[in-house]
Design an enzyme around this catalytic site. Structure first.
Site, PDB file in Angstrom:
ATOM      1  N   ASP A  85     106.325 -10.600 -34.080  1.00 34.23           N
ATOM      2  CA  ASP A  85     106.843  -9.250 -34.294  1.00 34.23           C
ATOM      3  C   ASP A  85     106.976  -8.608 -32.910  1.00 34.23           C
ATOM      4  O   ASP A  85     106.026  -8.655 -32.115  1.00 34.23           O
ATOM      5  CB  ASP A  85     105.822  -8.506 -35.173  1.00 34.23           C
ATOM      6  CG  ASP A  85     106.441  -7.491 -36.117  1.00 34.23           C
ATOM      7  OD1 ASP A  85     107.536  -7.750 -36.657  1.00 34.23           O
ATOM      8  OD2 ASP A  85     105.807  -6.425 -36.319  1.00 34.23           O
TER       9      ASP A  85
ATOM     10  N   LYS B 238     111.241 -11.050 -33.672  1.00 32.78           N
ATOM     11  CA  LYS B 238     111.960 -10.283 -34.697  1.00 32.78           C
ATOM     12  C   LYS B 238     111.527  -8.828 -34.652  1.00 32.78           C
ATOM     13  O   LYS B 238     110.433  -8.512 -34.191  1.00 32.78           O
ATOM     14  CB  LYS B 238     111.717 -10.891 -36.079  1.00 32.78           C
ATOM     15  CG  LYS B 238     110.266 -10.935 -36.451  1.00 32.78           C
ATOM     16  CD  LYS B 238     110.045 -11.674 -37.763  1.00 32.78           C
ATOM     17  CE  LYS B 238     108.589 -11.628 -38.156  1.00 32.78           C
ATOM     18  NZ  LYS B 238     108.068 -10.255 -38.352  1.00 32.78           N
TER      19      LYS B 238
ATOM     20  N   ASP C 180     103.502 -14.316 -37.297  1.00 36.08           N
ATOM     21  CA  ASP C 180     102.917 -13.084 -36.736  1.00 36.08           C
ATOM     22  C   ASP C 180     101.389 -13.111 -36.565  1.00 36.08           C
ATOM     23  O   ASP C 180     100.713 -12.113 -36.899  1.00 36.08           O
ATOM     24  CB  ASP C 180     103.312 -11.873 -37.592  1.00 36.08           C
ATOM     25  CG  ASP C 180     104.810 -11.601 -37.619  1.00 36.08           C
ATOM     26  OD1 ASP C 180     105.569 -12.347 -36.965  1.00 36.08           O
ATOM     27  OD2 ASP C 180     105.226 -10.644 -38.302  1.00 36.08           O
TER      28      ASP C 180
ATOM     29  N   CYS D 198     105.465  -9.970 -44.093  1.00 32.89           N
ATOM     30  CA  CYS D 198     106.272 -10.952 -43.367  1.00 32.89           C
ATOM     31  C   CYS D 198     106.182 -12.351 -43.954  1.00 32.89           C
ATOM     32  O   CYS D 198     107.177 -13.086 -43.956  1.00 32.89           O
ATOM     33  CB  CYS D 198     105.925 -10.911 -41.888  1.00 32.89           C
ATOM     34  SG  CYS D 198     106.487  -9.349 -41.149  1.00 32.89           S
TER      35      CYS D 198
ATOM     36  N   HIS E 254     108.639  -5.303 -31.259  1.00 35.42           N
ATOM     37  CA  HIS E 254     109.362  -4.033 -31.385  1.00 35.42           C
ATOM     38  C   HIS E 254     109.475  -3.290 -30.052  1.00 35.42           C
ATOM     39  O   HIS E 254     108.490  -3.218 -29.307  1.00 35.42           O
ATOM     40  CB  HIS E 254     108.630  -3.098 -32.352  1.00 35.42           C
ATOM     41  CG  HIS E 254     108.461  -3.637 -33.742  1.00 35.42           C
ATOM     42  ND1 HIS E 254     109.517  -4.068 -34.510  1.00 35.42           N
ATOM     43  CD2 HIS E 254     107.351  -3.798 -34.512  1.00 35.42           C
ATOM     44  CE1 HIS E 254     109.059  -4.469 -35.689  1.00 35.42           C
ATOM     45  NE2 HIS E 254     107.747  -4.321 -35.720  1.00 35.42           N
TER      46      HIS E 254
HETATM   47  C1  VGL Z   1     104.400  -6.954 -40.599  1.00 35.65           C
HETATM   48  C2  VGL Z   1     104.478  -4.751 -41.214  1.00 35.65           C
HETATM   49  C3  VGL Z   1     105.184  -4.439 -40.074  1.00 35.65           C
HETATM   50  C4  VGL Z   1     103.930  -8.338 -40.919  1.00 35.65           C
HETATM   51  C5  VGL Z   1     105.124  -6.669 -39.460  1.00 35.65           C
HETATM   52  O1  VGL Z   1     103.818  -9.167 -39.987  1.00 35.65           O
HETATM   53  O2  VGL Z   1     103.660  -8.608 -42.109  1.00 35.65           O
HETATM   54  N1  VGL Z   1     104.092  -5.995 -41.477  1.00 35.65           N
HETATM   55  N2  VGL Z   1     105.502  -5.413 -39.207  1.00 35.65           N
HETATM   56 ZN    ZN Z   2     106.442  -4.835 -37.389  1.00 36.59          ZN
END
Ligand code: VGL
Ligand code: ZN
Length: 202
Positions: free
Chosen positions: A51, A111, A13, A156, A53
């Site tokens: 990430d 994801k 991420d 993550c 969404h």
């Molecule tokens: C993450 C919170 C929400 C991360 C992703 O990459 O750690 N944290 N989505």
């Molecule tokens: Zn997220």
């Protein structure tokens, strides 16, 4: 760093929304980029996670009337922290940091794309049963050891590393390549938890 053909680097991420100026900025999040670019060169197998969404995702506080970011709610799969809207599919915030060298990466695991379930780990969504397919990919590639870097240490990266151990990979988190969100000491808690499950913290 000495690596072999059965080692993989998992870069978690490293996206604009987790870097300074982003929607869920991690302190010094962009500082991991030069480190990751350097070590990537030592790995034959590099996997990136992203990430990803849909707008209105159930992990967004804005999807829950009257609740603010960083509150916790109970979902059918367990407790879930609510976040500011972040990493919306195809947005600039969801893009990899522009200086991250993605050329050598062979797989991008997206994801968090199911509206009703969040996914911190690169291996399983937050119900701990819905698979991303990464275990199968790594096994078929003959991978035995994985090294995790990226954002955020306490979410993550932590859940990816703990799942990697549970899936039978020798797992190391390279802290120089990680930065955390750190809600109420969550970075320290994450490091303790990772060590407890057998993750090597380096
Ligand atoms: C993450 C919170 C929400 C991360 C992703 O990459 O750690 N944290 N989505
Ligand atoms: Zn997220």
């Amino acid at each position: 760093m000495k690596t072999t053909a059965s080692d993989a680097l998992i870069v978690i991420d490293v996206q604009n929304d987790f870097c300074p100026g982003g929607a869920l900025a991690v302190n010094e999040g962009d500082a991991v980029v030069p480190y990751i670019n350097d070590i990537s060169a030592h790995f034959d197998t590099v996997v990136l996670t992203q990430d990803w969404h849909p707008a209105g995702h159930s992990s967004f506080a804005s999807s829950h009337h009257g609740l603010d970011p960083f509150a916790s709610i109970d979902m059918d799969y367990g407790p879930q922290t609510l976040w500011p809207d972040h990493c919306i599919q195809a947005s600039t915030g969801a893009e990899f940091h522009r200086d991250l060298n993605t050329t050598g990466a062979q797989l991008v695991i997206r994801k968090g794309f199911r509206a009703s379930i969040d996914s911190y780990s690169a291996f399983f969504e937050n119900d701990h049963t819905t698979s991303t397919g990464l275990t199968g990919y790594l096994r078929e590639r003959g991978i035995q050891r994985v090294f995790c870097v990226g954002l955020a240490t306490d979410y993550c990266v932590r859940f990816s590393a703990e799942d990697a151990v549970a899936q039978g990979f020798d797992t190391t988190v390279l802290l120089d390549g990680c930065r955390g969100i750190d809600l109420d000491g969550s970075v320290d808690a994450a490091i303790t938890s990772m060590r407890g499950t057998g993750v090597i913290i380096s």
